[in-house]
Enzyme design. Structure first.
Site, PDB file in Angstrom:
ATOM      1  N   LYS A   1     148.064  56.268  30.143  1.00 33.44           N
ATOM      2  CA  LYS A   1     146.638  56.225  29.785  1.00 33.44           C
ATOM      3  C   LYS A   1     146.223  57.658  29.486  1.00 33.44           C
ATOM      4  CE  LYS A   1     145.434  51.860  30.880  1.00 33.44           C
ATOM      5  NZ  LYS A   1     144.900  51.553  32.195  1.00 33.44           N
TER       6      LYS A   1
ATOM      7  N   HIS B   1     141.860  62.230  30.410  1.00 30.79           N
ATOM      8  CA  HIS B   1     140.609  62.592  29.721  1.00 30.79           C
ATOM      9  C   HIS B   1     139.657  63.396  30.597  1.00 30.79           C
ATOM     10  CE1 HIS B   1     138.653  59.430  31.977  1.00 30.79           C
ATOM     11  NE2 HIS B   1     139.546  58.557  31.536  1.00 30.79           N
TER      12      HIS B   1
ATOM     13  N   HIS C   1     138.964  62.854  34.209  1.00 34.99           N
ATOM     14  CA  HIS C   1     139.937  63.268  35.219  1.00 34.99           C
ATOM     15  C   HIS C   1     139.756  64.703  35.675  1.00 34.99           C
ATOM     16  CE1 HIS C   1     142.340  59.918  33.333  1.00 34.99           C
ATOM     17  NE2 HIS C   1     142.372  59.603  34.611  1.00 34.99           N
TER      18      HIS C   1
HETATM   19  N1  ARG Z   1     145.028  56.052  39.623  1.00 28.88           N
HETATM   20  C1  ARG Z   1     143.692  55.790  40.081  1.00 28.88           C
HETATM   21  C2  ARG Z   1     142.736  55.820  38.902  1.00 28.88           C
HETATM   22  O1  ARG Z   1     143.012  56.455  37.917  1.00 28.88           O
HETATM   23  C3  ARG Z   1     143.213  56.757  41.117  1.00 28.88           C
HETATM   24  C4  ARG Z   1     144.037  56.789  42.357  1.00 28.88           C
HETATM   25  C5  ARG Z   1     143.257  57.268  43.529  1.00 28.88           C
HETATM   26  N2  ARG Z   1     144.012  57.398  44.719  1.00 28.88           N
HETATM   27  C6  ARG Z   1     144.297  56.411  45.590  1.00 28.88           C
HETATM   28  N3  ARG Z   1     145.029  56.696  46.635  1.00 28.88           N
HETATM   29  N4  ARG Z   1     143.838  55.207  45.428  1.00 28.88           N
HETATM   30  O2  ARG Z   1     141.675  55.233  39.015  1.00 28.88           O
END
Ligand code: ARG
Length: 572
Positions: free
Chosen positions: A127, A130, A133
Site C-alpha cells: 500500500k 503516504h 504515515h
Molecule cells: N498496519 C496498521 C495500519 O496501517 C497499523 C498497525 C498498528 N500497530 C498495531 N500493533 N496494531 O493501519
C-alpha cells in the site's frame, strides 16, 4: 543538573524551621510574577504547626536566610518569603553542566536501563506510504529518542501490516493479470493496481473472492508457492519504505510485523477458549465485550482465518515474554482507539497484570484539502514526494540567497527534511490537520529552518571567536558571570536550564511538541541575546563569558534537534 527548587528547600530546612524537607519541597513555589522572586515559600502550613501568625514566620525565616550565597535577595512579603537567586551562581551552574555534557546535555539515567518498546510507522505492505504515515513515523521516532535519552533500553519495532486476507486477493490478482517486470520496476504502485483491479473485477466475478480466500488459506498453511509470492511482495515493498526511512534517518531493531505472529495465534485462541472468554457467533469466534460497553471482538472468522486483533494479542504476549518490557508503546492513529480499547480489555480478562504497561498513543487524522485520503480513489500524497519537494525547494532558496553556497545538496536535505519533521512535531499530536503544500513548504516563522539557522549562527560566532577562545571559554570556574546577568543573557540561561525538564515532560506525556516548543524558545532567546549584545568584544573576560553562553546555546539546540530526529548543520 542542579535542581534549584531542591536547593532552596534545603536552605529553608537547614535554617531549622520545624518542617521536614519533603514538606518544604511540597510548598516551595515559583511565583507567577518574577518580580516576586524566583521562588517563594508560603508560611501558612507552618503557622498551624508553630501557632504563630504567617507574616511573623516569614520575617523570621527571611532573617535566617540572609547571607546565604545562593540568594541575591530574600524578602518577607506578608505570608511569603520571596527569594531571588544569585544570578551569577545560577548562570555558572547552568554553563558548567552544559559544557561538561556538550550535545549530551539533557540526557539522564532516570530510566535505569528498563526496557521500553516503541512501535511506530507500521505501514501496510503493498500500500502507498503516504503523508498519513508521517505522523506515526516521526512522532514515534521522537518518542523513541526521548526514552533513549532518559536512560531506558529501547526497542524500535515496525509492526508491518504484512498479513491478512488482502494478500490472498493480491496473489490472486497477480496470477490473473500481473507480470514480474512491472512489480520490480514500481512495486507498490503496481501491486496497488492489482489490488484495485481485483475489487473492480470481483463485482462481476464473485468467484474471485473464493479463489482469494483459498489462496490465503494456503499462505497460512505455509504452501511454498504462496509464501514465495508473499515474501517477494513484502521484500519489494520494504525496499520502498526503506528509501523513506533512510531519508528520515530512521532505523529499527525489529520488523516483526503481523505475519511474525501467524504461528503464535493458536495458543492465544486456545487460552481464550480455556478461560471461557471466547464464544461462537454465526460460525465465527468472538470475545463478547458488551459488559464493558464495547462491540464484540472478532478473533477468528467463520472460514478459520485469523484477524488483526488476534495478532495484536499474540504480539503483546510475545513482547512481554521476549523483552520483558517496562512499557510497550503503540504510536497508532486515533481511528484505531476502539481496536486498542478492546485489545487491552481482552488482555485484562486474560489476567495479564501487565496489560496497562501497554499504552496506545493516539494521534489525529491527516486529511487533504479535497477531502480525506483515499487509496482507492487515487487521492493520496506520497511521503517520499513531500520529502523530495521540501528538499528541492530548500535548495532553490539556498541558491537564490547564495549562488556559490557549498555542500548545497547536503544542507538542502538536512533543512528540507528537517522542516517537514519539525512541522509534524510542532502541534499537539492529537489534533487533526489538513495537509497543505503551502504550509509544509513555508519556512517563515517558528519553523525547523528557523531553529537550525539559530544553531548555524551560533556555530558561526564560535568559528569567528576562534578555537583558543572557545577552549578558554569552557573553563567555567574562571569566567566572570557578571557579564551574563543582563536581561537577555539571563533569559537564555534560564531557557537552557529548563531543557532537561522539557525532555522529561515530553517523554512522560508522550508529547514531543513540548520539546519542539521549548527548542523554539531557546532559539528565540539566543537570537535576542545575539541582537541585544555585542559578543566578540575587545574586553577578554566579557568575550569569554559570552562565548561560553553561545556555546551552551549551540549545544542545547543541537541536542534538541537531534532528539526530534533532525540534523543540526553548522553552516546554512
Ligand atoms: N498496519 C496498521 C495500519 O496501517 C497499523 C498497525 C498498528 N500497530 C498495531 N500493533 N496494531 O493501519
Amino acid at each position: 543538573m542542579i535542581d534549584y527548587k531542591e536547593l532552596v528547600a534545603k536552605a529553608i530546612y537547614d535554617a531549622g524551621v520545624g518542617l521536614e524537607l519533603p514538606e518544604i519541597m511540597d510548598v516551595v513555589e515559583v511565583p507567577a510574577d518574577d518580580k516576586m522572586g524566583d521562588y517563594a515559600f508560603p508560611c501558612f502550613k507552618l503557622a498551624k504547626v508553630l501557632k504563630k501568625a504567617p507574616p511573623m514566620i516569614a520575617k523570621d525565616i527571611a532573617g535566617k536566610l540572609e547571607g546565604n550565597p545562593l540568594f541575591a535577595k530574600v524578602e518577607p512579603v506578608n505570608a511569603y518569603v520571596n527569594m531571588f537567586m544569585s544570578k551569577e551562581e545560577f548562570v555558572k551552574s547552568v554553563l558548567s553542566e552544559v559544557i561538561e555534557k556538550g550535545e549530551g546535555y539533557g540526557r539522564s539515567d532516570i530510566g535505569g536501563g528498563k526496557t521500553v518498546i516503541v512501535e511506530y510507522s507500521s505501514p501496510n505492505i503493498a500500500k502507498p506510504f503516504h503523508i498519513g504515515h508521517i505522523r506515526s513515523t516521526v512522532i514515534g521516532n521522537a518518542i523513541y529518542k526521548l526514552y533513549d535519552a532518559l536512560g531506558y533500553k529501547t526497542v524500535r519495532i515496525n509492526h508491518l501490516g504484512d498479513y491478512g486476507t488482502q494478500f490472498g486477493k493480491m496473489i490472486c490478482a497477480y496470477r490473473h493479470w500481473g507480470n514480474e517486470e512491472d512489480v520490480k520496476r514500481e512495486p507498490i504502485k503496481t501491486l496497488l493496481e492489482y489490488y484495485t483491479k481485483f475489487h473492480v473485477e470481483v463485482e462481476t466475478h464473485p468467484e474471485l473472492d473464493d479463489e482469494a480466500r483459498a489462496i490465503f488459506a494456503k499462505l497460512e498453511k505455509g504452501e511454498p508457492e504462496e509464501v514465495r509470492l508473499w515474501q517477494w511482495f513484502r521484500d519489494e515493498s520494504l525496499k520502498e519504505f526503506n528509501r523513506v526511512y533512510d531519508m528520515l534517518g530512521i532505523s529499527y531493531d525489529s520488523y516483526a510485523g503481523e505475519s511474525f505472529y501467524s504461528d503464535k495465534m493458536p495458543a492465544i485462541e486456545k487460552e481464550l477458549e480455556e478461560k471461557g472468554l471466547m464464544k461462537e457467533s454465526e460460525g465465527a469466534m468472538i470475545v463478547d465485550l458488551e459488559p464493558y460497553g464495547m462491540p464484540p471482538a472478532l478473533i477468528k472468522k467463520s472460514d478459520g482465518s485469523s484477524l488483526y486483533i488476534t495478532r495484536d494479542l499474540a504480539a503483546a504476549n510475545y513482547r512481554k515474554d521476549h523483552y520483558n518490557f517496562y512499557k510497550n508503546l503503540y504510536i497508532v492513529a486515533s481511528q484505531q482507539n476502539l481496536h486498542f480499547q478492546q485489545w487491552i480489555k481482552i488482555l485484562e480478562l486474560m489476567g495479564r497484570e501487565w496489560a496497562h504497561d501497554c499504552v496506545h498513543i493516539p494521534f489525529g487524522l491527516v486529511s487533504l484539502e479535497d477531502g480525506t485520503m483515499s487509496t482507492r480513489h487515487g487521492r493520496v500524497v506520497f511521503l517520499e514526494d513531500v520529502l523530495n519537494r521540501a528538499v528541492e525547494k530548500t535548495k532553490e532558496i539556498i541558491l537564490e540567497k547564495n549562488p556559490n553556497a557549498e555542500n548545497v545538496d547536503e544542507i538542502a536535505k538536512a533543512v528540507g527534511i528537517g522542516a517537514v519533521i519539525f512541522q509534524e512535531l510542532s502541534n499537539s499530536k492529537i489534533k487533526d490537520y489538513v495537509f497543505s503544500w503551502n504550509k509544509v513548504l513555508n519556512f517563515e516563522g517558528e519553523t525547523g529552518p528557523y531553529v537550525q539557522y539559530a544553531h548555524a549562527r551560533a556555530c558561526s560566532v564560535l568559528r569567528n571567536a576562534g578555537d583558543s577562545v572557545v577552549a578558554a571559554a569552557q573553563k567555567v570556574e574562571s569566567l566572570d558571570m557578571n557579564y551574563l546577568t543582563g536581561e537577555s543573557a539571563y533569559k537564555l540561561a534560564k531557557e537552557i536550564y529548563d531543557f532537561p525538564a522539557a525532555i522529561l515532560e515530553a517523554a512522560e506525556k508522550y508529547e514531543p511538541s513540548i520539546l519542539t516548543r521549548h527548542i523554539v524558545d531557546v532559539a528565540q532567546s539566543f537570537n535576542k541575546f545575539y541582537y541585544d549584545e555585542h559578543i566578540l568584544v575587545d574586553n577578554e573576560a566579557e568575550k569569554l563569558a559570552k562565548v561560553a553562553l553561545v556555546y551552551a546555546a549551540k549545544s542545547t539546540i543541537a541536542a534538541g534537534l537531534n532528539l526530534l530526529g533532525m540534523k543540526a548543520p553548522e553552516k546554512m
